[in-house]
Design an enzyme around this catalytic site. Structure first.
Site, short mmCIF file in Angstrom:
data_model
loop_
_atom_site.label_atom_id
_atom_site.label_comp_id
_atom_site.label_asym_id
_atom_site.label_seq_id
_atom_site.Cartn_x
_atom_site.Cartn_y
_atom_site.Cartn_z
CD GLU A 295 -84.28 -59.31 38.67
OE1 GLU A 295 -85.41 -59.03 38.22
OE2 GLU A 295 -83.98 -60.45 39.08
CE LYS B 183 -87.17 -64.36 30.21
NZ LYS B 183 -87.12 -65.75 30.74
CG HIS C 41 -87.11 -61.55 34.24
ND1 HIS C 41 -86.59 -62.59 34.98
CD2 HIS C 41 -86.98 -60.43 35.01
CE1 HIS C 41 -86.15 -62.11 36.15
NE2 HIS C 41 -86.36 -60.80 36.18
CE1 TYR D 108 -83.07 -65.07 34.20
CE2 TYR D 108 -82.13 -64.35 32.12
CZ TYR D 108 -83.23 -64.63 32.90
OH TYR D 108 -84.50 -64.49 32.38
CG ASN E 43 -89.72 -68.25 29.98
OD1 ASN E 43 -89.10 -67.27 29.61
ND2 ASN E 43 -89.45 -68.89 31.10
P1 DAT Z 1 -88.41 -67.68 36.10
O1 DAT Z 1 -88.09 -66.98 34.80
O2 DAT Z 1 -89.79 -68.28 36.09
O3 DAT Z 1 -88.15 -66.82 37.31
P2 DAT Z 1 -85.93 -69.05 36.79
O4 DAT Z 1 -85.51 -67.78 37.44
O5 DAT Z 1 -85.84 -70.31 37.57
O6 DAT Z 1 -87.43 -68.94 36.21
O7 DAT Z 1 -85.06 -69.27 35.46
C1 DAT Z 1 -84.73 -68.18 34.63
C2 DAT Z 1 -84.92 -68.60 33.20
O8 DAT Z 1 -84.06 -69.68 32.89
C3 DAT Z 1 -86.32 -69.12 32.88
O9 DAT Z 1 -87.22 -68.08 32.57
C4 DAT Z 1 -86.07 -70.02 31.73
C5 DAT Z 1 -84.70 -70.59 32.02
N1 DAT Z 1 -84.82 -71.91 32.65
C6 DAT Z 1 -85.18 -72.15 33.93
N2 DAT Z 1 -85.20 -73.47 34.20
C7 DAT Z 1 -84.82 -74.08 33.03
C8 DAT Z 1 -84.61 -75.44 32.62
N3 DAT Z 1 -84.80 -76.45 33.47
N4 DAT Z 1 -84.21 -75.67 31.36
C9 DAT Z 1 -84.00 -74.67 30.50
N5 DAT Z 1 -84.17 -73.36 30.82
C10 DAT Z 1 -84.57 -73.08 32.05
MG MG Z 2 -86.33 -66.01 38.01
#
Ligand code: DAT
Ligand code: MG
Length: 177
Positions: free
Chosen positions: A154, A11, A143, A51, A140
């Protein structure tokens, strides 16, 4: 044994912080097969499609702003169990909860709401604003696809035809019996 493919993306914070080599090398050293790699500036539309399952979340607009805030590094990796294994290498979504040894656990701090971070670090006392998302995005650094189906979806979304390579690693016989 099922050979899967996963979409891994460094990212904008990972790129800006100079972590590209470090992150790629974690997957490379593990032994996965690199099928595609590019530095890329993605559009809002592409980020939203990527997303789309999170469209209703309160943090969605911040997430899209963050992902489009600078270049990302797009990668396609292949291997037995690569989807689940890559998720383990990456670690928990919230870097503050990610285990040491994982990419997020070792290389990131921030995620989610401003309040979540500042409270976790003990910098501020909770106030009314603690319930709002905003101020900071969910940085973070990386991805990884969450299922083999999403891995294929994807990779197709982020790579054009001709951008993926078919090749055999010289180390292949040493990686798999
Ligand atoms: P991951 O990236 O671990 O697969 P995800 O698919 O649930 O997690 O979410 C995609 C991204 O969205 C994640 O990398 C960071 C953001 N995100 C997820 N949960 C969040 C939250 N509660 N608050 C803010 N950003 C969040
Ligand atoms: Mg995810």
């Amino acid at each position: 044994e099922q050979v899967d493919q996963t979409y891994i993306m460094i990212k904008p914070d990972g790129v800006q912080r100079g972590l590209v080599g470090e992150i790629i090398s974690r997957f490379e050293k593990k032994g996965f097969l690199l099928k595609g790699l590019k530095l890329f500036e993605c559009t809002k539309e592409l980020a939203e499609e990527h997303y789309k399952d999170l469209r209703e979340k309160p943090f969605f607009p911040k997430l899209i702003d963050y992902i489009t805030s600078g270049p990302v590094v797009c990668m396609a990796w292949e291997g037995v169990g690569v989807v689940a294994s890559a998720r383990k290498l990456i670690g928990a979504t919230n870097p503050l909860q990610a285990e040491p040894g994982t990419i997020r656990g070792d290389l990131a701090i921030q995620t989610g709401s401003f309040s979540e971070v500042v409270f976790a670090l003990g910098l501020l006392k909770p106030c009314k604003e603690s319930h709002s998302y905003g101020k900071l995005s969910c940085r973070n650094v990386v991805h990884g696809s969450d299922s083999p189906e999403n891995g294929l979806r994807e990779i197709e979304l982020w790579f054009k035809e001709g951008e993926l390579c078919q090749w055999t690693q010289i180390q292949a016989p040493w990686l798999r019996e």
